[in-house]
Design an enzyme around this catalytic site. Structure first.
Site, PDB file in Angstrom:
ATOM      1  N   SER A 170      -6.969   5.768   3.629  1.00 16.48           N
ATOM      2  CA  SER A 170      -6.979   4.830   2.499  1.00 16.48           C
ATOM      3  C   SER A 170      -7.348   3.434   3.000  1.00 16.48           C
ATOM      4  CB  SER A 170      -5.608   4.772   1.826  1.00 16.48           C
ATOM      5  OG  SER A 170      -5.416   5.863   0.957  1.00 16.48           O
TER       6      SER A 170
ATOM      7  N   THR B 280      -4.755  13.580   5.103  1.00 16.76           N
ATOM      8  CA  THR B 280      -3.350  13.753   5.476  1.00 16.76           C
ATOM      9  C   THR B 280      -3.176  15.054   6.259  1.00 16.76           C
ATOM     10  OG1 THR B 280      -2.789  12.598   3.449  1.00 16.76           O
ATOM     11  CG2 THR B 280      -0.993  13.672   4.608  1.00 16.76           C
TER      12      THR B 280
ATOM     13  N   ASN C  36      -2.520  19.149  -1.963  1.00 20.01           N
ATOM     14  CA  ASN C  36      -3.525  18.456  -1.165  1.00 20.01           C
ATOM     15  C   ASN C  36      -3.227  18.515   0.339  1.00 20.01           C
ATOM     16  OD1 ASN C  36      -4.018  15.526   0.202  1.00 20.01           O
ATOM     17  ND2 ASN C  36      -5.797  16.222  -0.952  1.00 20.01           N
TER      18      ASN C  36
ATOM     19  N   GLY D 108      -2.773   8.282  -4.289  1.00 15.70           N
ATOM     20  CA  GLY D 108      -2.123   9.487  -4.791  1.00 15.70           C
ATOM     21  C   GLY D 108      -0.887   9.881  -3.994  1.00 15.70           C
ATOM     22  N   ASP D 109      -0.157  10.814  -4.539  1.00 18.22           N
ATOM     23  CA  ASP D 109       0.964  11.490  -3.868  1.00 18.22           C
ATOM     24  C   ASP D 109       1.186  12.767  -4.692  1.00 18.22           C
ATOM     25  OD1 ASP D 109       3.166  10.880  -1.647  1.00 18.22           O
ATOM     26  OD2 ASP D 109       4.255  11.758  -3.317  1.00 18.22           O
TER      27      ASP D 109
ATOM     28  N   LYS E  95       5.524   2.009  -2.962  1.00 16.77           N
ATOM     29  CA  LYS E  95       5.403   3.335  -3.577  1.00 16.77           C
ATOM     30  C   LYS E  95       5.655   3.179  -5.067  1.00 16.77           C
ATOM     31  CE  LYS E  95       4.599   7.569  -2.273  1.00 16.77           C
ATOM     32  NZ  LYS E  95       3.881   8.020  -1.057  1.00 16.77           N
TER      33      LYS E  95
ATOM     34  N   LYS F 210       0.846  -1.194   0.000  1.00 13.90           N
ATOM     35  CA  LYS F 210       0.000   0.000   0.000  1.00 13.90           C
ATOM     36  C   LYS F 210       0.871   1.229   0.000  1.00 13.90           C
ATOM     37  CE  LYS F 210      -3.913   2.160   0.288  1.00 13.90           C
ATOM     38  NZ  LYS F 210      -3.481   2.877  -0.946  1.00 13.90           N
TER      39      LYS F 210
ATOM     40  N   GLN G  30       7.141   4.056   4.003  1.00 15.36           N
ATOM     41  CA  GLN G  30       5.729   3.643   4.016  1.00 15.36           C
ATOM     42  C   GLN G  30       5.522   2.373   4.854  1.00 15.36           C
ATOM     43  OE1 GLN G  30       3.748   5.696   1.579  1.00 15.36           O
ATOM     44  NE2 GLN G  30       2.096   5.151   2.951  1.00 15.36           N
TER      45      GLN G  30
ATOM     46  N   LYS H  32       5.277   3.604   8.476  1.00 20.06           N
ATOM     47  CA  LYS H  32       4.097   4.456   8.618  1.00 20.06           C
ATOM     48  C   LYS H  32       2.832   3.602   8.646  1.00 20.06           C
ATOM     49  CE  LYS H  32       3.894   7.776   5.574  1.00 20.06           C
ATOM     50  NZ  LYS H  32       3.583   8.631   4.399  1.00 20.06           N
TER      51      LYS H  32
HETATM   52  P1  NDP Z   1       0.475  17.898  -4.393  1.00 20.62           P
HETATM   53  O1  NDP Z   1       0.963  17.544  -5.723  1.00 20.62           O
HETATM   54  O2  NDP Z   1      -0.981  18.073  -4.158  1.00 20.62           O
HETATM   55  O3  NDP Z   1       1.191  19.249  -3.881  1.00 20.62           O
HETATM   56  C1  NDP Z   1       2.567  19.336  -3.777  1.00 20.62           C
HETATM   57  C2  NDP Z   1       2.938  20.742  -3.320  1.00 20.62           C
HETATM   58  O4  NDP Z   1       4.325  20.770  -2.986  1.00 20.62           O
HETATM   59  C3  NDP Z   1       2.743  21.773  -4.413  1.00 20.62           C
HETATM   60  O5  NDP Z   1       2.451  23.011  -3.822  1.00 20.62           O
HETATM   61  C4  NDP Z   1       4.106  21.773  -5.096  1.00 20.62           C
HETATM   62  O6  NDP Z   1       4.391  22.993  -5.779  1.00 20.62           O
HETATM   63  C5  NDP Z   1       5.040  21.597  -3.915  1.00 20.62           C
HETATM   64  N1  NDP Z   1       6.248  20.901  -4.376  1.00 20.62           N
HETATM   65  C6  NDP Z   1       6.323  19.622  -4.845  1.00 20.62           C
HETATM   66  N2  NDP Z   1       7.566  19.306  -5.218  1.00 20.62           N
HETATM   67  C7  NDP Z   1       8.290  20.395  -4.999  1.00 20.62           C
HETATM   68  C8  NDP Z   1       9.658  20.710  -5.180  1.00 20.62           C
HETATM   69  N3  NDP Z   1      10.532  19.798  -5.670  1.00 20.62           N
HETATM   70  N4  NDP Z   1      10.066  21.945  -4.826  1.00 20.62           N
HETATM   71  C9  NDP Z   1       9.187  22.859  -4.307  1.00 20.62           C
HETATM   72  N5  NDP Z   1       7.884  22.626  -4.118  1.00 20.62           N
HETATM   73  C10 NDP Z   1       7.438  21.415  -4.451  1.00 20.62           C
HETATM   74  O7  NDP Z   1       1.075  16.780  -3.402  1.00 20.62           O
HETATM   75  P2  NDP Z   1       0.622  16.383  -1.940  1.00 20.62           P
HETATM   76  O8  NDP Z   1       0.102  17.556  -1.213  1.00 20.62           O
HETATM   77  O9  NDP Z   1      -0.191  15.170  -2.041  1.00 20.62           O
HETATM   78  O10 NDP Z   1       2.023  15.938  -1.297  1.00 20.62           O
HETATM   79  C11 NDP Z   1       2.855  16.818  -0.571  1.00 20.62           C
HETATM   80  C12 NDP Z   1       3.782  16.022   0.323  1.00 20.62           C
HETATM   81  O11 NDP Z   1       2.996  15.231   1.226  1.00 20.62           O
HETATM   82  C13 NDP Z   1       4.679  15.011  -0.391  1.00 20.62           C
HETATM   83  O12 NDP Z   1       5.907  14.915   0.315  1.00 20.62           O
HETATM   84  C14 NDP Z   1       3.928  13.700  -0.247  1.00 20.62           C
HETATM   85  O13 NDP Z   1       4.786  12.583  -0.334  1.00 20.62           O
HETATM   86  C15 NDP Z   1       3.374  13.864   1.157  1.00 20.62           C
HETATM   87  N6  NDP Z   1       2.215  13.039   1.503  1.00 20.62           N
HETATM   88  C16 NDP Z   1       1.082  13.041   0.762  1.00 20.62           C
HETATM   89  C17 NDP Z   1      -0.005  12.291   1.141  1.00 20.62           C
HETATM   90  C18 NDP Z   1      -1.291  12.330   0.397  1.00 20.62           C
HETATM   91  O14 NDP Z   1      -2.250  11.696   0.863  1.00 20.62           O
HETATM   92  N7  NDP Z   1      -1.417  13.045  -0.697  1.00 20.62           N
HETATM   93  C19 NDP Z   1       0.050  11.403   2.310  1.00 20.62           C
HETATM   94  C20 NDP Z   1       1.268  11.531   3.080  1.00 20.62           C
HETATM   95  C21 NDP Z   1       2.306  12.309   2.669  1.00 20.62           C
HETATM   96  P3  NDP Z   1       4.313  23.011  -7.398  1.00 20.62           P
HETATM   97  O15 NDP Z   1       2.857  22.850  -7.720  1.00 20.62           O
HETATM   98  O16 NDP Z   1       4.869  24.313  -7.769  1.00 20.62           O
HETATM   99  O17 NDP Z   1       5.135  21.836  -7.866  1.00 20.62           O
HETATM  100  O1  2IT Z   2       2.860   9.054   1.551  1.00 24.72           O
HETATM  101  C1  2IT Z   2       1.722   8.585   1.740  1.00 24.72           C
HETATM  102  O2  2IT Z   2       1.414   8.039   2.804  1.00 24.72           O
HETATM  103  C2  2IT Z   2       0.738   8.704   0.656  1.00 24.72           C
HETATM  104  N1  2IT Z   2       1.037   9.319  -0.369  1.00 24.72           N
HETATM  105  C3  2IT Z   2      -0.616   8.086   0.792  1.00 24.72           C
HETATM  106  C4  2IT Z   2      -0.575   6.632   0.452  1.00 24.72           C
HETATM  107  C5  2IT Z   2      -1.909   5.940   0.408  1.00 24.72           C
HETATM  108  O3  2IT Z   2      -1.893   4.755   0.032  1.00 24.72           O
HETATM  109  O4  2IT Z   2      -2.947   6.515   0.729  1.00 24.72           O
END
Ligand code: NDP
Ligand code: 2IT
Length: 447
Positions: free
Chosen positions: A379, A212, A243, A167-168, A128, A92, A113, A116
């Site tokens: 999830s 998240t 997100n 997603g991520d 992943k 997952k 992961q 976590k």
């Molecule tokens: P999104 O794609 O929705 O948003 C990512 C955000 O981070 C955007 O604002 C983006 O800016 C910025 N960003 C991404 N990469 C870079 C970079 N290299 N340099 C500067 N800014 C950056 O992703 P999420 O919100 O889903 O994910 C954000 C973080 O949270 C990640 O580390 C992800 O692994 C983690 N995460 C996500 C989960 C989920 O359920 N979605 C669960 C647990 C952790 P821009 O649009 O300009 O690229």
């Molecule tokens: O980093 C993370 O925990 C995620 N992007 C969510 C993974 C998931 O299976 O919901």
């Protein structure tokens, strides 16, 4: 931090076997730094080489993703799925679409992961995946064609009892929808539990979108509560504006905090009156625009092109963008400015120097694998609803999420205490996450 002799030799071996994968090495080292006392208490884990086995993914798949852009030109990307550990349940973990993606990033994320997912208490293994595809500036049709081509390879190795992606970065509800549609078509099965983060009308769960960010805020509230403090009246900064960042802002504001800065990869916006979340949601979730456009709607706000959000002063920080976005120098500035708590919405956003600085200073520091576990936990709840062909209310799902996050905090605190590092959530999360997986692997024999 130095490793014991045995752990250092395991780490050197990981470097040798996985050359050039700096993020993976970093994630492994951080876990190994916590495990010394565990091996003293449970020598059987060392004898059966549990750590060496955990550091080696069970299976890694790399594939070609060809697709045609709107001009008819052929584009080629690379797809990945690293199925790291299935001791606790089906693999997952999310899918990341970002040009920086390579095997080392997918492996660091898959490795974290495992622990976590263990902390959530739900029966899910660790994985992943993703691609070096850049969704920025692509049309909706291009995104759909890419997702269909990606799934045309991925479908062979996933399944509701095998591996359940979500997603991520760069993968949200739209992408999950296109991938689900293609999986359904290829398999001729409405197998709802094969992906999570689905739309509510076809098997998605309430609260998954928010999970998240909400979960990260719940975790930080627990850390602060233990010190008779809370988010009420606190000045907050949240990096990123995707997100995780958006729903961190939403819950932190609901609990009485004020978010004064957010960012994207082009810069930082500062609005001392409090960032207006409706504007951010419209810009980012609907119109897919850049954060600097916020200033068109809020004249008192300021945009700093290529700015560093950690130059700002705050009480609580939520790094919610990407790995290694917060350095040791940034951590020192934050602490000097009065920052008392950090909740990592992103995965591994703080460099090792930053983590060390927060721990030394006694900052309430929630590492990603604990603080952002609410996403994958929800999830897991989506998988439960799919298996039962059921759909729970928003309130019921949020209540489950909240109690899972309280429990994550609790077990991390207890493990930290038991292993001689009271209050250290890095040690607590690594140890509590590890022990459950190690016990399951021991029960399964040498596999
Ligand atoms: P999104 O794609 O929705 O948003 C990512 C955000 O981070 C955007 O604002 C983006 O800016 C910025 N960003 C991404 N990469 C870079 C970079 N290299 N340099 C500067 N800014 C950056 O992703 P999420 O919100 O889903 O994910 C954000 C973080 O949270 C990640 O580390 C992800 O692994 C983690 N995460 C996500 C989960 C989920 O359920 N979605 C669960 C647990 C952790 P821009 O649009 O300009 O690229
Ligand atoms: O980093 C993370 O925990 C995620 N992007 C969510 C993974 C998931 O299976 O919901």
């Amino acid at each position: 931090m130095a490793l014991t002799e045995g752990l250092e030799s395991i780490f050197q071996d990981v470097i040798k076997r996985n050359p050039g994968e700096a993020e993976f090495h970093q994630a492994v080292r951080e876990v190994l730094e916590s495990l010394g006392p565990v091996l003293v208490k449970y020598p059987e884990f060392a004898e059966s080489k549990i750590i060496e086995r955990i550091c080696e993914p069970e299976r890694q798949t790399i594939f070609r993703v060809p697709w045609q852009d709107d001009r008819g030109e052929v584009q080629i990307n690379r797809g990945f799925r690293v199925q790291f550990n299935s001791a606790l349940g089906p693999y997952k973990g999310g899918l990341r679409f970002h040009p920086s993606v390579y095997l080392g990033i997918i492996k660091f994320l898959g490795f974290e992961q495992i622990f976590k997912n263990s902390l959530t208490g739900l029966p899910i293994g660790g994985a992943k995946g993703g691609s070096d595809f850049d969704p920025k500036g692509k049309s909706d049709n291009e995104i759909m064609r890419f997702c269909q081509s990606f799934m045309t390879e991925l479908w062979r190795i996933i399944g509701e009892h095998t591996d359940v992606p979500a997603g991520d970065i760069g993968v949200g509800g739209r992408e999950i929808g296109y991938m689900f549609g293609q999986y359904k078509r290829l398999t001729n099965k409405f197998e709802a539990g094969v992906l999570t983060g689905k739309g509510l009308v076809y098997g998605g769960s309430q609260v998954r979108t928010e999970a998240t960010g909400y979960g990260c805020v719940y975790f930080v509230e627990e850390m602060m509560k233990a010190h008779k403090n809370g988010l009420k009246g606190k000045k907050i900064i949240v990096s990123g504006s995707g997100n995780v960042a958006i729903y961190t802002h939403e819950k932190a504001t609901e609990l009485g905090g004020k978010v004064i800065a957010m960012s994207d990869s082009n810069g930082v916006i500062i609005d001392e009156k409090g960032i207006n979340l409706d504007t951010i949601k419209t810009l980012k979730e609907v119109e897919r625009r850049r954060i600097k456009d916020y200033c068109e709607y809020h004249k008192g706000a300021k945009f700093v092109a290529n700015g560093n959000i950690w130059d700002l002063q705050c009480d609580v920080a939520f790094p919610s963008a990407t790995q290694n976005e917060l350095t040791g120098k940034d951590a020192k500035k934050l602490i000097k400015g009065g920052c008392i708590a950090v909740g990592e919405g992103a995965n591994m956003p703080s460099t090792p120097e930053a983590v060390h600085t927060f721990i030394e200073a006694g900052t309430l520091y929630g590492p990603g694998k604990a603080a952002n576990a609410g996403g994958v936990a929800t999830s897991g709840l989506e998988m439960q609803q799919n298996a039962a062909r059921d759909a729970w209310s928003f309130e019921a799902t949020d209540t489950r999420l909240h109690s899972i996050m309280k429990n994550v905090y609790q077990i991390c605190s207890e493990a930290a205490e038991e292993f001689g590092a009271p209050g250290n959530m890095v040690v607590g999360a690594n140890i509590a996450g590890f022990i459950k997986v190690a016990r399951a692997m021991t029960a399964h024999g040498i596999v």
